[in-house]
Scaffold this active site. Structure first.
Site, PDB file in Angstrom:
ATOM      1  N   TYR B 290     -33.861  29.216 -68.956  1.00 52.92           N
ATOM      2  CA  TYR B 290     -35.073  28.101 -68.788  1.00 52.92           C
ATOM      3  C   TYR B 290     -36.250  28.542 -69.585  1.00 52.92           C
ATOM      4  O   TYR B 290     -36.673  29.623 -69.586  1.00 52.92           O
ATOM      5  CB  TYR B 290     -35.304  28.174 -67.213  1.00 52.92           C
ATOM      6  CG  TYR B 290     -35.762  26.769 -66.984  1.00 52.92           C
ATOM      7  CD1 TYR B 290     -35.149  25.538 -66.845  1.00 52.92           C
ATOM      8  CD2 TYR B 290     -37.140  26.575 -66.597  1.00 52.92           C
ATOM      9  CE1 TYR B 290     -35.769  24.442 -66.523  1.00 52.92           C
ATOM     10  CE2 TYR B 290     -37.928  25.448 -66.347  1.00 52.92           C
ATOM     11  CZ  TYR B 290     -37.138  24.294 -66.250  1.00 52.92           C
ATOM     12  OH  TYR B 290     -37.600  23.075 -65.943  1.00 52.92           O
ATOM     13  N   TYR B 340     -37.150  17.961 -73.130  1.00 52.38           N
ATOM     14  CA  TYR B 340     -37.424  18.526 -71.851  1.00 52.38           C
ATOM     15  C   TYR B 340     -36.866  17.558 -70.778  1.00 52.38           C
ATOM     16  O   TYR B 340     -37.379  16.606 -70.602  1.00 52.38           O
ATOM     17  CB  TYR B 340     -38.930  18.734 -71.463  1.00 52.38           C
ATOM     18  CG  TYR B 340     -39.331  19.283 -70.288  1.00 52.38           C
ATOM     19  CD1 TYR B 340     -38.885  20.467 -69.780  1.00 52.38           C
ATOM     20  CD2 TYR B 340     -40.022  18.507 -69.453  1.00 52.38           C
ATOM     21  CE1 TYR B 340     -39.164  20.835 -68.805  1.00 52.38           C
ATOM     22  CE2 TYR B 340     -40.662  19.171 -68.142  1.00 52.38           C
ATOM     23  CZ  TYR B 340     -40.111  20.354 -67.819  1.00 52.38           C
ATOM     24  OH  TYR B 340     -40.360  20.973 -66.684  1.00 52.38           O
TER      25      TYR B 340
END
Lengths: 154, 391
Positions: B290, B340
């Site tokens: 992440y 994103y």
């Protein structure tokens, strides 16, 4: 709320005693009556011992910087006039290590340091909300900040 | 052995184009990504009977998506959350199938993250922590309203304790940008980056520069979870779900009160995740870590056991995250340089690597058999998936 107003805390049954104390210019931290551990966030039950008996202990307001971030670009227009500004996690003296998020004020930002000693002050944000802020205990830093500010806003 | 006996797999993946202004609704974006995933899997839309998504109130829910595809759902849910949600959905989809609630599940994230509701700005109805956290006022009133500001606090402490440097954060940004340059689909394709460029980018939430922060994107990404048996009849090689930990918390939601704030919630995920799958960090061939911020990758390298605590910076600066490195990571460019979506795009790139999609090109990680996908939704909550090239 206008588009440029900052979002203020909305005190509830768990957090109201903290904000009420700030309005009186007192810094108080919730403490368990049974095992005497301090806690943050506030809540109705002690996570350590399960007791529901608690009090709001007034603390010295002294602390030190555990970490900090310097906001150089405001994400919200309410803070556009404030940048650059520093927000710290302030580890509060006499609380067993409670860390409170708060602005560092009256301090040149290049002088901010982890471990720096701070003392609490209060800033009125609205009729209901007064915010705790912290300034360096070392008055020489506060003097420098005062002079820098004077130069910018004579 | 492993998560639900290793009987579940990802059978299809798909995404839209990534842009700053899609000109489309989240529903349209979600439908396009779903169609791509169905085509990829070789499945018919009516086979989908489960729909799971995550959002901050900025997406299209499963009932609308199902209707738009001509499918009739028997299981739908939308969870509130960002990072750590993609892994949660995939694992929850498999668990729902195991429980007999549905048979094939579309997991997706659709959003106009740049032209619509911008995460963290609180402007124009943008997401605000105050909407989901009754204690957020302690921070937001002080001028801490964005994830960058929060993670900046942790990064500063990590720098203090371990000597982590700006150049080490920059090494992450550079590695992922290089990957984006090899991915024509990435928002930052054709935008090569040097360390000088990185260091010259403006400080936003000091110690973070602009280039430490993920992109803001419009688009959607989706994957289809089904039984391994069904996946074996699909067009692509199945990717099996070997281990899953879903939105696990640390010892306390107020992460800043813990003895050390430089430990990630991933530290609590990793032992369960690897233990469940009977694997170790050294078994991981390719990773999707992440990356809402460059620094977050360093912490996870430490807390998932790829290096010792405090050594994430030197690990990344040693060039290990590149394709051909010890731990090829975010090989499509990640959220720093591809797009994103709170993690879903990283997950589908990992699936493609484990299928060998890029075989014959330098984008393919060689002998990619085991992949790790991590999600991190703030210091206090994390998820992880271990995926395996299927048979």
């Amino acid at each position: 709320m206008s588009a440029t107003a900052r979002s203020l805390p909305r005190p509830d049954a768990d957090t109201r005693p903290f904000w009420d104390a700030c309005r009186r210019h007192e810094l108080r931290v919730q403490q368990c009556r049974a095992c005497e551990s301090f806690r943050f966030y506030p809540g109705p039950i002690c996570p350590s011992c399960g007791s529901t008996a608690n009090l709001w202990q007034r603390v010295s307001g002294r602390g030190e910087v555990y970490s900090y971030v310097v906001v150089r670009r405001a994400a919200h227009p309410a803070f556009a006039g404030d940048v650059p500004y520093a927000v710290a996690l302030v580890e509060l003296e006499g609380t067993g290590g409670i860390r409170l998020p708060a602005r560092i004020v009256d301090c040149p930002l290049d002088q901010a340091r982890i471990g720096m000693a701070l003392d609490v002050g209060f800033e009125t944000a609205s009729n209901e909300i007064t915010l705790p802020v912290f300034r360096p205990v070392d008055v020489r830093l506060a003097d420098t900040a005062f002079m820098l500010n004077l130069r910018r806003n004579p | 052995m492993g998560f639900l006996g290793g009987r579940y797999a990802i059978a299809g993946v798909g995404e839209t184009d990534w842009s700053r202004q899609s000109g489309r609704t989240p529903l349209t974006l979600g439908l396009q990504a779903a169609r791509q995933a169905l085509t990829d899997a070789g499945m018919e839309a009516r086979e989908l009977d489960g729909f799971l998504s995550y959002s901050e109130g900025d997406s299209a829910d499963g009932l609308h998506l199902a209707s738009g595809l001509g499918a009739q759902p028997s299981y739908t849910a939308e969870i509130v959350g960002g990072g750590s949600s993609a892994e949660f959905l995939v694992a929850t989809a498999a668990a729902a199938i195991e429980a007999g609630l549905c048979t094939s599940v579309l997991c997706y994230r659709a959003m106009n993250g740049r032209s619509g509701r911008r995460f963290g700005t609180q402007q124009d109805g943008g997401f605000s922590f105050d909407q989901i956290d009754p204690f957020a006022g302690f921070f937001s009133a002080q001028g801490m309203t964005t994830p960058a500001q929060h993670y900046g606090l942790i990064a500063r402490r990590h720098m203090h304790e371990y000597g982590t440097t700006a150049e080490q954060l920059g090494a992450v940004a550079l590695a992922f940008r290089e990957h984006a340059c090899g991915n024509p689909h990435a928002m930052m394709h054709d935008r090569p980056l040097t360390m000088a460029d990185y260091l010259a980018s403006p400080l936003i939430a000091d110690p973070f520069r602009l280039l430490d922060c993920c992109l803001e994107s419009d688009g959607a990404a989706a994957c289809i979870v089904t039984s391994l048996a069904r996946a074996r009849d699909c067009r692509r090689r199945p990717v099996r779900i070997l281990g899953a930990v879903t939105r696990a918390g640390g010892p306390h939601v107020y992460h800043y009160g813990l003895p050390s704030i430089t430990e990630a919630a991933g530290q609590h995920v990793a032992p369960r995740l690897f233990g469940m799958a009977g694997l170790e960090p050294g078994d991981v061939d390719v990773a999707a870590l992440y990356d809402c911020f460059s620094f977050v990758v360093l912490l996870q390298l430490e807390d998932y056991g790829f290096c010792k605590k405090g050594e994430g910076g030197p690990f990344a600066a040693g060039g290990r995250l590149g394709i051909g490195g010890d731990l090829p990571c975010n090989t499509a460019g990640g959220q720093l340089s591809e797009a994103y979506t709170h993690g879903m795009n990283n997950l589908i790139e990992l699936v493609r690597q484990l299928r060998g999609t890029y075989t014959g090109s330098k984008r393919q990680v060689s002998e990619a058999e085991v992949g790790l996908c991590t999600g991190w939704g703030g210091p206090e909550v994390a998820s992880g998936l271990l995926l395996g090239a299927g048979a």
